[in-house]
Design a protein around this motif. Structure first.
Motif, PDB file in Angstrom:
ATOM      1  N   VAL A   3       0.717  -1.081  -0.002  1.00 37.76           N
ATOM      2  CA  VAL A   3       0.041   0.070  -0.111  1.00 37.76           C
ATOM      3  C   VAL A   3       1.006   1.183  -0.078  1.00 37.76           C
ATOM      4  CG1 VAL A   3      -1.807   1.407   1.558  1.00 37.76           C
ATOM      5  CG2 VAL A   3      -1.847  -1.287   0.900  1.00 37.76           C
ATOM      6  N   GLN A   4       0.374   2.378  -0.848  1.00 37.66           N
ATOM      7  CA  GLN A   4       1.143   3.394  -0.932  1.00 37.66           C
ATOM      8  C   GLN A   4       0.365   4.569  -0.450  1.00 37.66           C
ATOM      9  OE1 GLN A   4       4.255   3.749  -2.599  1.00 37.66           O
ATOM     10  NE2 GLN A   4       4.641   1.413  -2.584  1.00 37.66           N
ATOM     11  N   ALA A   5       0.952   5.570   0.221  1.00 39.80           N
ATOM     12  CA  ALA A   5       0.368   6.650   0.360  1.00 39.80           C
ATOM     13  C   ALA A   5      -0.045   7.782  -0.922  1.00 39.80           C
ATOM     14  CB  ALA A   5       1.022   7.605   1.563  1.00 39.80           C
ATOM     15  N   THR A   6      -1.048   8.506  -0.974  1.00 41.08           N
ATOM     16  CA  THR A   6      -1.162   9.008  -2.170  1.00 41.08           C
ATOM     17  C   THR A   6      -0.993  10.633  -1.629  1.00 41.08           C
ATOM     18  OG1 THR A   6      -3.508   9.783  -1.615  1.00 41.08           O
ATOM     19  CG2 THR A   6      -2.997   7.847  -3.080  1.00 41.08           C
ATOM     20  N   LYS A   7      -0.994  11.865  -2.480  1.00 42.40           N
ATOM     21  CA  LYS A   7      -0.994  13.056  -1.922  1.00 42.40           C
ATOM     22  C   LYS A   7      -1.988  13.552  -1.191  1.00 42.40           C
ATOM     23  CE  LYS A   7      -2.463  15.859  -5.743  1.00 42.40           C
ATOM     24  NZ  LYS A   7      -2.620  17.070  -6.636  1.00 42.40           N
ATOM     25  N   SER A  18      -3.667  -5.642 -12.848  1.00 41.12           N
ATOM     26  CA  SER A  18      -3.213  -4.285 -13.598  1.00 41.12           C
ATOM     27  C   SER A  18      -4.046  -3.104 -13.161  1.00 41.12           C
ATOM     28  CB  SER A  18      -3.457  -4.773 -15.001  1.00 41.12           C
ATOM     29  OG  SER A  18      -4.802  -5.075 -15.346  1.00 41.12           O
ATOM     30  N   LYS A  19      -4.698  -3.463 -12.032  1.00 44.08           N
ATOM     31  CA  LYS A  19      -5.795  -2.287 -11.428  1.00 44.08           C
ATOM     32  C   LYS A  19      -5.179  -1.614 -10.475  1.00 44.08           C
ATOM     33  CE  LYS A  19     -10.152  -2.823 -10.831  1.00 44.08           C
ATOM     34  NZ  LYS A  19     -11.437  -3.507 -10.169  1.00 44.08           N
ATOM     35  N   LYS A  20      -5.234  -0.353 -10.462  1.00 46.14           N
ATOM     36  CA  LYS A  20      -5.034   0.432  -9.215  1.00 46.14           C
ATOM     37  C   LYS A  20      -6.216   0.740  -8.255  1.00 46.14           C
ATOM     38  CE  LYS A  20      -2.760   4.679  -9.250  1.00 46.14           C
ATOM     39  NZ  LYS A  20      -1.859   5.539  -9.861  1.00 46.14           N
ATOM     40  N   LEU A  21      -6.145   0.180  -7.042  1.00 46.34           N
ATOM     41  CA  LEU A  21      -7.287   0.285  -6.119  1.00 46.34           C
ATOM     42  C   LEU A  21      -7.077   1.755  -5.189  1.00 46.34           C
ATOM     43  CD1 LEU A  21      -7.781  -3.246  -4.777  1.00 46.34           C
ATOM     44  CD2 LEU A  21      -8.720  -2.043  -6.970  1.00 46.34           C
ATOM     45  N   LEU A  22      -8.131   2.405  -4.921  1.00 49.27           N
ATOM     46  CA  LEU A  22      -7.999   3.295  -3.801  1.00 49.27           C
ATOM     47  C   LEU A  22      -8.549   2.716  -2.464  1.00 49.27           C
ATOM     48  CD1 LEU A  22      -9.880   6.684  -5.307  1.00 49.27           C
ATOM     49  CD2 LEU A  22      -7.290   6.215  -4.907  1.00 49.27           C
ATOM     50  N   ARG A  46      -9.881  -0.532   3.099  1.00 49.14           N
ATOM     51  CA  ARG A  46     -11.133  -0.783   2.429  1.00 49.14           C
ATOM     52  C   ARG A  46     -10.960  -0.293   1.094  1.00 49.14           C
ATOM     53  NH1 ARG A  46     -14.857   2.927   5.048  1.00 49.14           N
ATOM     54  NH2 ARG A  46     -16.503   1.684   3.952  1.00 49.14           N
ATOM     55  N   GLU A  47     -11.501  -1.006   0.242  1.00 47.99           N
ATOM     56  CA  GLU A  47     -11.392  -0.450  -1.243  1.00 47.99           C
ATOM     57  C   GLU A  47     -12.519   0.707  -1.562  1.00 47.99           C
ATOM     58  OE1 GLU A  47     -12.228  -3.342  -4.093  1.00 47.99           O
ATOM     59  OE2 GLU A  47     -12.140  -1.603  -5.869  1.00 47.99           O
ATOM     60  N   TRP A  48     -12.236   1.655  -2.238  1.00 44.27           N
ATOM     61  CA  TRP A  48     -12.996   2.538  -2.322  1.00 44.27           C
ATOM     62  C   TRP A  48     -13.366   3.004  -3.857  1.00 44.27           C
ATOM     63  CZ3 TRP A  48     -11.602   8.674  -0.732  1.00 44.27           C
ATOM     64  CH2 TRP A  48     -12.764   9.369  -0.809  1.00 44.27           C
ATOM     65  N   ASP A  49     -14.605   2.640  -4.216  1.00 47.29           N
ATOM     66  CA  ASP A  49     -14.893   2.477  -5.574  1.00 47.29           C
ATOM     67  C   ASP A  49     -15.288   3.701  -6.411  1.00 47.29           C
ATOM     68  OD1 ASP A  49     -15.754   2.077  -8.193  1.00 47.29           O
ATOM     69  OD2 ASP A  49     -17.130   0.294  -7.429  1.00 47.29           O
ATOM     70  N   VAL A  60      -9.198  10.021  -8.596  1.00 42.87           N
ATOM     71  CA  VAL A  60      -8.905   9.191  -9.805  1.00 42.87           C
ATOM     72  C   VAL A  60      -8.488  10.237 -10.866  1.00 42.87           C
ATOM     73  CG1 VAL A  60      -9.343   7.673 -11.439  1.00 42.87           C
ATOM     74  CG2 VAL A  60     -10.171   7.002  -9.120  1.00 42.87           C
ATOM     75  N   LYS A  61      -9.237  11.164 -10.977  1.00 44.40           N
ATOM     76  CA  LYS A  61      -9.136  12.246 -11.938  1.00 44.40           C
ATOM     77  C   LYS A  61      -8.200  13.338 -11.597  1.00 44.40           C
ATOM     78  CE  LYS A  61     -11.239  12.465 -15.396  1.00 44.40           C
ATOM     79  NZ  LYS A  61     -12.204  12.820 -16.481  1.00 44.40           N
TER      80      LYS A  61
END
Ligand SMILES: C[S@@+](CC[C@H](N)C(=O)[O-])C[C@H]1O[C@@H](n2cnc3c(N)ncnc32)[C@H](O)[C@@H]1O
Lengths: 223, 211
Positions: A3-7, A18-22, A46-49, A60-61
């Motif tokens: 798991v990686q932190a995002t900004k 091949s999928k990146k999950l939030l 937890r996965e956030w869709d 995502v955008k």
């Protein structure tokens, strides 16, 4: 892969095939409320869709800024069953709090169960256009999230600015169709932005297609 | 009490207060529709299965007659021999299907009684099915009483209405009220639809505002 932190504060990502999950860190380990996928990597996530959540879609955008931080108090207008609200609750953690408001009894019944188990959430069955009726039930907040798919969205937001601390943030999701089905979304979004600018700073905005068609997420800040 | 507990408590109470009995009308018409779909699917499946033993009887359009024929065990000219257990198994299905049909009738009677209590005038002008569907589409009896009769006229035709607004295609003349006997038989359906929608609108207002 790990798991990686995002900004964005409290939001993580991980590659699965091949999928990146939030992801967000699960505030209630072992419990999922919407059959979301639970991911273990020392701690539970937890996965956030992004197809079910406009804030996740904006991440995502690559929206510039979300304004959501640990410890924030949040007023969430149009919380529905609490899907997105539960991830906001993960992000603001124990010290934060999410007041989750919706006026539809059937969805608030589901929301109630989520709030019962998450100690930093509370449900309110109320109409966002009548803040005088729930004034005494909330406190001043750092951020207002609004996702109510209504014609008078901006007017309703303005009525709720009384609950926003100075320089607090606003995440406003606008659905073109709810305003007027016959007019071009781009034109409607422009008008919304002009209205917002009369009282707020618009920090960024993202068209959410193709995750959400004809939706725009505005990030604003109180002046 | 802190704000969270206060809100949980108040929300619990207002959820209870928000219940109105027209919700049962909406839920019961959903049950009736589900039962219809179950019955239709089972009948189609049984026609297919019984069709090997009695092909011409399986083509009987009247469902009641078709079910009865299953208990008569009459092999057709074109049919093949079924063993005792083959027949018994399909008869067991036919038996349960009869129970489901009886259950659906009972649900409809319950629905009608609910509507007699809540909206007798609507029941009288629109009938059980159309009346209940209109409440469902409007979301509540209250909302149905508030919307104009021109909206009632096209409830259930939202997709056509949307297409009309967006592309200028022809406006729909009617939604679920189409099934009303005085529209399906009428020469000028659009006119009949407008008249029935008007009557329904008055009826439902009387029902709602007399409560
Ligand atoms: C698109 S849904 C929200 C989905 C949710 N934000 C999520 O991502 O999980 C819109 C919600 O707004 C609610 N709503 C619409 N108008 C409202 C109002 N004036 N006051 C309160 N809730 C409202 C509806 O009942 C509905 O549940």
């Amino acid at each position: 892969m790990s798991v990686q932190a995002t900004k964005y504060s409290g939001i993580f990502e991980v590659w699965k095939g091949s999928k990146k999950l939030l992801l967000t860190k699960n505030l209630t380990p072992g419990r999922s409320f919407f059959r979301e996928y639970l991911f273990q990597d020392n701690e539970e996530y937890r996965e956030w869709d992004p197809k079910r959540s406009k804030i996740a879609a904006a991440v995502v955008k690559k929206i510039n800024i979300l304004g959501l931080r640990e410890g924030d108090k949040v007023l969430y207008l149009g919380a529905a069953h609490g899907y997105t609200a539960s991830f906001v609750s993960d992000i603001v953690k124990e010290k934060g709090f999410v007041y989750c408001l919706d006026f539809a009894p059937r969805v608030v019944r589901d929301l109630y169960f989520v709030c019962e188990e998450r100690k930093n959430m509370a449900p309110l069955l109320a109409d966002a256009s009548k803040p005088e009726l729930y004034k005494s039930r909330i406190e001043m907040v750092d951020i207002i999230v609004q996702d109510i798919a209504q014609k008078l969205q901006v007017e309703i937001l303005f009525k709720n600015l009384q609950f926003l601390k100075p320089r607090g943030y606003i995440l406003l999701s606008v659905k073109a169709r709810s305003i007027d089905v016959t007019r071009k979304p781009a034109q409607l979004f422009k008008e919304v932005e002009e209205k917002l600018l009369t009282k707020l700073k618009v920090l960024d905005k993202k068209d959410l297609s193709p995750l959400e068609k004809d939706h725009m997420l505005f990030v604003c800040q109180g002046k | 009490m802190d704000l969270r507990e206060k809100n949980l408590e108040l929300t619990k109470q207002s959820l209870k207060d928000s219940f109105t009995r027209d919700i049962l009308v909406i839920q019961t018409i959903h049950s009736v529709d589900e039962l219809s779909s179950i019955i239709n699917k089972l009948v189609a499946n049984m026609r297919e299965r019984y069709g090997y033993f009695a092909p011409s009887l399986s083509r009987e359009e009247d469902v009641q007659k078709f079910i009865e024929s299953i208990f008569k065990e009459k092999q057709d000219d074109l049919g093949v021999v079924f063993r005792k257990e083959d027949l018994e198994s399909i008869q067991e299905l036919a038996h349960e299907l009869n129970n489901v049909r009886a259950l659906q009738k009972k649900q409809e009677i319950y629905l009608e009684n609910l509507m007699k209590e809540l909206c007798p005038k609507l029941l009288e002008t629109a009938g059980t099915h159309i009346g209940a569907r209109l409440i469902d589409l409007a979301g509540s009896l209250k909302h149905l009483a508030e919307i104009p009769s021109s909206t009632i006229q096209v409830l259930g035709a939202e997709r056509a209405l949307f297409r009309h607004l967006k592309t200028g295609a022809k406006a729909p003349k009617f939604g679920v009220i189409f099934a009303h006997s005085s529209i399906s038989g009428a020469e000028e359906k659009g006119k009949a639809a407008r008249r029935i929608a008007g009557k329904i609108s008055i009826a439902v207002k009387q029902d709602y505002f007399s409560q």
